[in-house]
Motif scaffolding. Structure first.
Motif, PDB file in Angstrom:
ATOM      1  N   LEU A  25       0.796  -1.140  -0.043  1.00  0.00           N
ATOM      2  CA  LEU A  25       0.137   0.134   0.134  1.00  0.00           C
ATOM      3  C   LEU A  25       0.898   1.371  -0.022  1.00  0.00           C
ATOM      4  N   GLY A  26       2.007   1.289   0.400  1.00  0.00           N
ATOM      5  CA  GLY A  26       2.921   2.151   0.160  1.00  0.00           C
ATOM      6  C   GLY A  26       3.209   3.125   1.339  1.00  0.00           C
ATOM      7  N   PHE A  27       2.660   2.736   2.707  1.00  0.00           N
ATOM      8  CA  PHE A  27       2.604   3.408   3.987  1.00  0.00           C
ATOM      9  C   PHE A  27       4.237   3.380   4.405  1.00  0.00           C
ATOM     10  N   ASP A  28       4.606   4.149   5.251  1.00  0.00           N
ATOM     11  CA  ASP A  28       5.958   4.158   5.784  1.00  0.00           C
ATOM     12  C   ASP A  28       5.643   3.943   7.224  1.00  0.00           C
ATOM     13  N   ILE A  29       6.469   3.319   8.091  1.00  0.00           N
ATOM     14  CA  ILE A  29       6.606   3.320   9.456  1.00  0.00           C
ATOM     15  C   ILE A  29       6.772   4.384  10.200  1.00  0.00           C
ATOM     16  N   PHE A  30       6.009   4.713  11.153  1.00  0.00           N
ATOM     17  CA  PHE A  30       5.752   6.027  11.897  1.00  0.00           C
ATOM     18  C   PHE A  30       6.448   5.833  13.295  1.00  0.00           C
ATOM     19  N   GLY A  31       7.430   6.811  13.412  1.00  0.00           N
ATOM     20  CA  GLY A  31       8.031   6.780  14.822  1.00  0.00           C
ATOM     21  C   GLY A  31       9.564   6.439  14.728  1.00  0.00           C
ATOM     22  N   ASN A  32      10.281   6.586  15.743  1.00  0.00           N
ATOM     23  CA  ASN A  32      11.827   6.234  15.688  1.00  0.00           C
ATOM     24  C   ASN A  32      12.105   4.856  16.592  1.00  0.00           C
ATOM     25  N   GLN A  33      10.778   4.447  17.068  1.00  0.00           N
ATOM     26  CA  GLN A  33      11.153   3.345  18.180  1.00  0.00           C
ATOM     27  C   GLN A  33      10.133   2.052  17.829  1.00  0.00           C
ATOM     28  N   ASP A  44       1.119  10.225   3.435  1.00  0.00           N
ATOM     29  CA  ASP A  44       0.680  11.291   3.198  1.00  0.00           C
ATOM     30  C   ASP A  44       0.053  12.183   4.682  1.00  0.00           C
ATOM     31  N   HIS A  45      -0.968  12.086   4.820  1.00  0.00           N
ATOM     32  CA  HIS A  45      -1.511  12.954   5.928  1.00  0.00           C
ATOM     33  C   HIS A  45      -2.222  12.066   6.987  1.00  0.00           C
ATOM     34  N   ILE A  46      -2.181  10.765   6.808  1.00  0.00           N
ATOM     35  CA  ILE A  46      -2.876  10.122   7.905  1.00  0.00           C
ATOM     36  C   ILE A  46      -1.952   8.895   8.561  1.00  0.00           C
ATOM     37  N   GLN A  47      -2.352   8.585   9.750  1.00  0.00           N
ATOM     38  CA  GLN A  47      -1.685   7.421  10.447  1.00  0.00           C
ATOM     39  C   GLN A  47      -2.860   6.398  10.485  1.00  0.00           C
ATOM     40  N   LEU A  48      -2.191   5.217  10.688  1.00  0.00           N
ATOM     41  CA  LEU A  48      -2.975   4.019  11.079  1.00  0.00           C
ATOM     42  C   LEU A  48      -2.019   3.457  12.298  1.00  0.00           C
ATOM     43  N   HIS A  49      -2.784   3.062  13.279  1.00  0.00           N
ATOM     44  CA  HIS A  49      -2.133   2.271  14.247  1.00  0.00           C
ATOM     45  C   HIS A  49      -2.729   1.025  14.563  1.00  0.00           C
ATOM     46  N   PHE A  50      -1.778  -0.061  14.843  1.00  0.00           N
ATOM     47  CA  PHE A  50      -2.283  -1.252  15.210  1.00  0.00           C
ATOM     48  C   PHE A  50      -1.735  -2.059  16.549  1.00  0.00           C
ATOM     49  N   PHE A  51      -2.578  -2.807  17.119  1.00  0.00           N
ATOM     50  CA  PHE A  51      -2.353  -3.415  18.299  1.00  0.00           C
ATOM     51  C   PHE A  51      -2.344  -4.807  17.863  1.00  0.00           C
ATOM     52  N   GLU A  52      -1.635  -5.639  18.739  1.00  0.00           N
ATOM     53  CA  GLU A  52      -1.292  -7.162  18.600  1.00  0.00           C
ATOM     54  C   GLU A  52      -2.615  -7.591  19.446  1.00  0.00           C
ATOM     55  N   GLN A  64     -13.250  -1.159  10.644  1.00  0.00           N
ATOM     56  CA  GLN A  64     -13.251  -0.434   9.695  1.00  0.00           C
ATOM     57  C   GLN A  64     -12.738   0.740   9.584  1.00  0.00           C
ATOM     58  N   VAL A  65     -12.175   1.580   8.758  1.00  0.00           N
ATOM     59  CA  VAL A  65     -11.789   2.874   8.503  1.00  0.00           C
ATOM     60  C   VAL A  65     -12.107   3.319   6.933  1.00  0.00           C
ATOM     61  N   TYR A  66     -12.494   4.628   7.179  1.00  0.00           N
ATOM     62  CA  TYR A  66     -12.989   5.262   5.777  1.00  0.00           C
ATOM     63  C   TYR A  66     -11.859   6.544   5.652  1.00  0.00           C
ATOM     64  N   ILE A  67     -11.100   6.373   4.487  1.00  0.00           N
ATOM     65  CA  ILE A  67      -9.830   7.171   4.194  1.00  0.00           C
ATOM     66  C   ILE A  67     -10.376   8.051   2.947  1.00  0.00           C
ATOM     67  N   ARG A  68     -10.204   9.305   3.206  1.00  0.00           N
ATOM     68  CA  ARG A  68     -10.705  10.184   2.044  1.00  0.00           C
ATOM     69  C   ARG A  68      -9.163  10.568   1.097  1.00  0.00           C
ATOM     70  N   THR A  69      -9.609  10.657   0.007  1.00  0.00           N
ATOM     71  CA  THR A  69      -8.510  10.847  -0.850  1.00  0.00           C
ATOM     72  C   THR A  69      -8.735  11.933  -1.727  1.00  0.00           C
ATOM     73  N   ASN A  70      -7.739  12.646  -2.599  1.00  0.00           N
ATOM     74  CA  ASN A  70      -8.181  13.529  -3.483  1.00  0.00           C
ATOM     75  C   ASN A  70      -7.570  13.178  -5.064  1.00  0.00           C
ATOM     76  N   ASN A  71      -7.225  11.841  -5.146  1.00  0.00           N
ATOM     77  CA  ASN A  71      -6.942  11.434  -6.459  1.00  0.00           C
ATOM     78  C   ASN A  71      -7.222   9.951  -6.335  1.00  0.00           C
ATOM     79  N   ILE A  72      -8.496   9.381  -6.594  1.00  0.00           N
ATOM     80  CA  ILE A  72      -9.024   8.001  -6.039  1.00  0.00           C
ATOM     81  C   ILE A  72      -8.445   7.202  -7.238  1.00  0.00           C
TER      82      ILE A  72
END
Length: 119
Positions: A25-33, A44-52, A64-72
């Motif tokens: 999906l082309g996301f990057d890992i957020f944070g340095n730890q 881009d401008h959104i973050q998703l978090h996941f718990f085990e 479920q998550v609804y994510i808005r985009t400007n170039n679908i």
């Protein structure tokens, strides 16, 4: 005042979830730890978090998550090119409420719906 939202979704396997969101999906890992059992990603401008949640039954997951985009169109095409499976009931289409939308399921059956306004 509210400024942002970062949905938290369940995952069974951090390595599998990371590979799906980063490689496909082309996301990057957020944070340095790196936190055991927790993952933060961004694009881009959104973050998703996941718990085990190792005992999650994907067929009983209603995340479920609804994510808005400007170039679908470009987003949809990028997912197709990366062989991301589009949800069988979530093909790209214009909805009666004026949104062009499509949906995918992640490895844990969290539903991600992407939408752009066409009103």
């Amino acid at each position: 005042m509210l400024t942002a939202i970062h949905p938290k979704l369940p995952m069974r396997n951090k390595k599998v979830t990371t590979a799906f969101y980063v490689d496909q999906l082309g996301f990057d890992i957020f944070g340095n730890q790196d936190y055991p059992g927790y993952l933060m990603i961004e694009k881009d401008h959104i973050q998703l978090h996941f718990f085990e949640f190792k005992d999650l039954n994907p067929k009983e997951n209603y995340g479920q998550v609804y994510i808005r985009t400007n170039n679908i169109y470009n987003l949809y095409q990028a997912f197709i090119e990366n062989e991301v499976a589009i949800h069988p009931n979530g093909a790209l289409q214009l909805k009666p409420w004026g949104q062009k939308e499509f949906s995918i399921l992640d490895p844990d059956y969290n539903l991600l719906t992407f939408g752009e306004s066409f009103l």
